[in-house]
Design an enzyme around this catalytic site. Structure first.
Site, PDB file in Angstrom:
ATOM      1  N   CYS A 165       0.871  -1.173   0.000  1.00 26.88           N
ATOM      2  CA  CYS A 165       0.000   0.000   0.000  1.00 26.88           C
ATOM      3  C   CYS A 165       0.910   1.224   0.000  1.00 26.88           C
ATOM      4  O   CYS A 165       1.624   1.470   0.988  1.00 26.88           O
ATOM      5  CB  CYS A 165      -0.903  -0.010   1.228  1.00 26.88           C
ATOM      6  SG  CYS A 165      -1.975   1.428   1.260  1.00 26.88           S
ATOM      7  N   GLY A 166       0.887   1.964  -1.103  1.00 28.46           N
ATOM      8  CA  GLY A 166       1.792   3.105  -1.241  1.00 28.46           C
ATOM      9  C   GLY A 166       1.443   4.237  -0.287  1.00 28.46           C
ATOM     10  O   GLY A 166       2.315   4.753   0.417  1.00 28.46           O
ATOM     11  N   HIS A 167       0.167   4.612  -0.248  1.00 26.15           N
ATOM     12  CA  HIS A 167      -0.187   5.708   0.665  1.00 26.15           C
ATOM     13  C   HIS A 167       0.071   5.264   2.099  1.00 26.15           C
ATOM     14  O   HIS A 167       0.430   6.065   2.959  1.00 26.15           O
ATOM     15  CB  HIS A 167      -1.654   6.153   0.451  1.00 26.15           C
ATOM     16  CG  HIS A 167      -2.634   5.472   1.356  1.00 26.15           C
ATOM     17  ND1 HIS A 167      -3.334   4.344   1.004  1.00 26.15           N
ATOM     18  CD2 HIS A 167      -3.000   5.749   2.638  1.00 26.15           C
ATOM     19  CE1 HIS A 167      -4.104   3.965   2.018  1.00 26.15           C
ATOM     20  NE2 HIS A 167      -3.920   4.790   3.011  1.00 26.15           N
ATOM     21  N   HIS A 196      -8.574  -4.066  -7.793  1.00 23.43           N
ATOM     22  CA  HIS A 196      -8.606  -2.599  -7.897  1.00 23.43           C
ATOM     23  C   HIS A 196      -8.903  -2.228  -9.356  1.00 23.43           C
ATOM     24  O   HIS A 196      -8.329  -2.835 -10.273  1.00 23.43           O
ATOM     25  CB  HIS A 196      -7.261  -1.973  -7.537  1.00 23.43           C
ATOM     26  CG  HIS A 196      -6.867  -2.137  -6.097  1.00 23.43           C
ATOM     27  ND1 HIS A 196      -6.435  -3.328  -5.561  1.00 23.43           N
ATOM     28  CD2 HIS A 196      -6.806  -1.237  -5.082  1.00 23.43           C
ATOM     29  CE1 HIS A 196      -6.135  -3.164  -4.283  1.00 23.43           C
ATOM     30  NE2 HIS A 196      -6.346  -1.906  -3.963  1.00 23.43           N
ATOM     31  N   CYS A 225      -3.323   6.818  -4.946  1.00 27.00           N
ATOM     32  CA  CYS A 225      -3.044   5.379  -4.821  1.00 27.00           C
ATOM     33  C   CYS A 225      -1.612   5.057  -5.264  1.00 27.00           C
ATOM     34  O   CYS A 225      -1.304   5.070  -6.455  1.00 27.00           O
ATOM     35  CB  CYS A 225      -4.047   4.548  -5.626  1.00 27.00           C
ATOM     36  SG  CYS A 225      -3.936   2.785  -5.231  1.00 27.00           S
ATOM     37  N   GLY A 226      -0.782   4.733  -4.278  1.00 26.28           N
ATOM     38  CA  GLY A 226       0.634   4.473  -4.579  1.00 26.28           C
ATOM     39  C   GLY A 226       0.842   3.258  -5.464  1.00 26.28           C
ATOM     40  O   GLY A 226       1.621   3.313  -6.434  1.00 26.28           O
ATOM     41  N   THR A 227       0.141   2.169  -5.164  1.00 25.22           N
ATOM     42  CA  THR A 227       0.311   0.977  -5.995  1.00 25.22           C
ATOM     43  C   THR A 227      -0.391   1.172  -7.348  1.00 25.22           C
ATOM     44  O   THR A 227       0.083   0.673  -8.371  1.00 25.22           O
ATOM     45  CB  THR A 227      -0.204  -0.288  -5.274  1.00 25.22           C
ATOM     46  OG1 THR A 227      -1.543  -0.046  -4.788  1.00 25.22           O
ATOM     47  CG2 THR A 227       0.681  -0.644  -4.090  1.00 25.22           C
TER      48      THR A 227
HETATM   49  O1  PYC Z   1      -1.839   3.724  -1.969  1.00 28.36           O
HETATM   50  O2  PYC Z   1      -1.313   1.730  -2.748  1.00 28.36           O
HETATM   51  C1  PYC Z   1      -2.097   2.520  -2.226  1.00 28.36           C
HETATM   52  C2  PYC Z   1      -3.438   2.018  -1.852  1.00 28.36           C
HETATM   53  C3  PYC Z   1      -3.952   0.777  -2.062  1.00 28.36           C
HETATM   54  C4  PYC Z   1      -5.249   0.781  -1.555  1.00 28.36           C
HETATM   55  C5  PYC Z   1      -5.487   2.035  -1.040  1.00 28.36           C
HETATM   56  N1  PYC Z   1      -4.372   2.777  -1.237  1.00 28.36           N
END
Ligand code: PYC
Length: 309
Positions: free
Chosen positions: A85-87, A205, A235-237
């Site tokens: 999870c990037g965030h 997703h 969303c980081g990923t």
């Molecule tokens: O930031 O990767 C992310 C992420 C995944 C689900 C919610 N945020």
């Protein structure tokens, strides 16, 4: 259970810093499997209603196996467990700094899908270098009941994404419920049609993009997360998956900056370098802020002690 709440570009992360399950000291991926198999109620107690909601990603802070790592982490939400999870990693570093546990500089973090490096730039700003991300399939068309043919790419950024070509509706907050409805239908159609990530992995997703948006960013996105909520951050990923597709299409050069904006207007500055496996190593810079320190209480007579799962 003691938790710290933060948000990264509006997307909440709740980190369990005390009172989580004892998952032993094996590899983080094994600990995630044990968490899901034997201690899943800790997940529902932490992130499900009435204590929380499906917008939040939960994180269990763990001791790392690798002594060169600062921490290990297992991410989860109201629907289950995430790979990365990037965030959440950005929120984790800011939280550890808030607790006085880390100093500015680079930190290696163990996740169930591999080690990521995150650099604490200031008290609130973090640059994450994600695991290698790649496009798995391009130009996949799926028939969505009531919508017709929808085309997009399947890509890995630490979770599996379907990146729809364009968007069915303008990416503005007033359209969130319709965007959620349509993206959920696409996710169901992918599953019904047997479209998966590598090894049959579920695509949980779905992303829509407006490239370029009305602002001066390079792109605005809407991301449907597994629990049915949309990501308030870019969303980081999901941004990692986007970089992998842009690179595969020759639309973005290594080290070129890509500003990804979320549907709430928060931004990540992203770029990539070429990975060893033919994919990209994404770099994502964003900001997080701590907004709560909570002692969660679980009373014996509470009928919703374990959360509404
Ligand atoms: O930031 O990767 C992310 C992420 C995944 C689900 C919610 N945020």
């Amino acid at each position: 259970m003691r938790v710290i709440d933060s948000h990264t570009g509006g997307e909440p992360t709740r980190i369990i810093i005390e009172g989580g399950p004892d998952l032993g000291d094996g590899p983080i991926s094994d600990r995630r499997a044990l968490f899901a198999e034997k201690y899943d109620h800790y997940r529902t107690m932490c992130v499900c209603e009435p204590r929380c909601s499906d917008a939040t990603v939960g994180a269990l802070l763990c001791d790392p196996v690798d002594p060169t790592c600062t921490a290990g982490v297992i991410f989860f939400n109201t629907a289950g467990y995430l790979g990365m999870c990037g965030h959440g990693v950005i929120g984790l570093l800011v939280t550890l700094a808030y607790l006085g546990k880390i100093n500015p500089g680079a930190h290696r973090i163990e996740t169930p899908v591999g080690i990521v490096t995150a650099e604490l730039l200031t008290a609130n700003k973090v640059r994450l270098e994600n695991i290698e991300s790649y496009r798995f399939r391009s130009n996949v068309t799926v028939n969505v009941p009531g919508l017709g043919a929808v085309t997009g790419d399947v890509a890995w950024g630490g979770n599996w994404f379907f990146l729809v070509d364009g968007t069915p509706l303008a990416l503005s907050l007033k359209n969130v419920s319709e965007l959620t409805h349509v993206s959920s239908k696409i996710r169901r159609a992918l599953s019904d049609a047997g479209v998966t990530g590598k090894g049959g992995a579920e695509i949980d997703h779905v992303e829509f993009f407006q490239d370029p948006p009305e602002s001066d960013a390079d792109s605005r996105n809407f991301v449907l997360c597994p629990g049915g909520a949309y990501d308030r951050s870019p969303c980081g990923t999901g941004t990692s998956a986007k970089l992998a597709c842009l690179a595969a299409d020759g639309k973005l050069d290594p080290e070129e900056i890509w500003v990804q904006e979320s549907i709430v207007g928060s931004r990540f500055a992203a770029s990539y370098r070429v990975g060893k496996g033919g994919g990209v190593i994404p770099s994502i810079t964003g900001e997080a802020f701590v907004f709560g320190e909570t002692q969660l209480v679980f009373q014996n007579d509470d009928p919703f002690r374990l959360g509404i799962a």
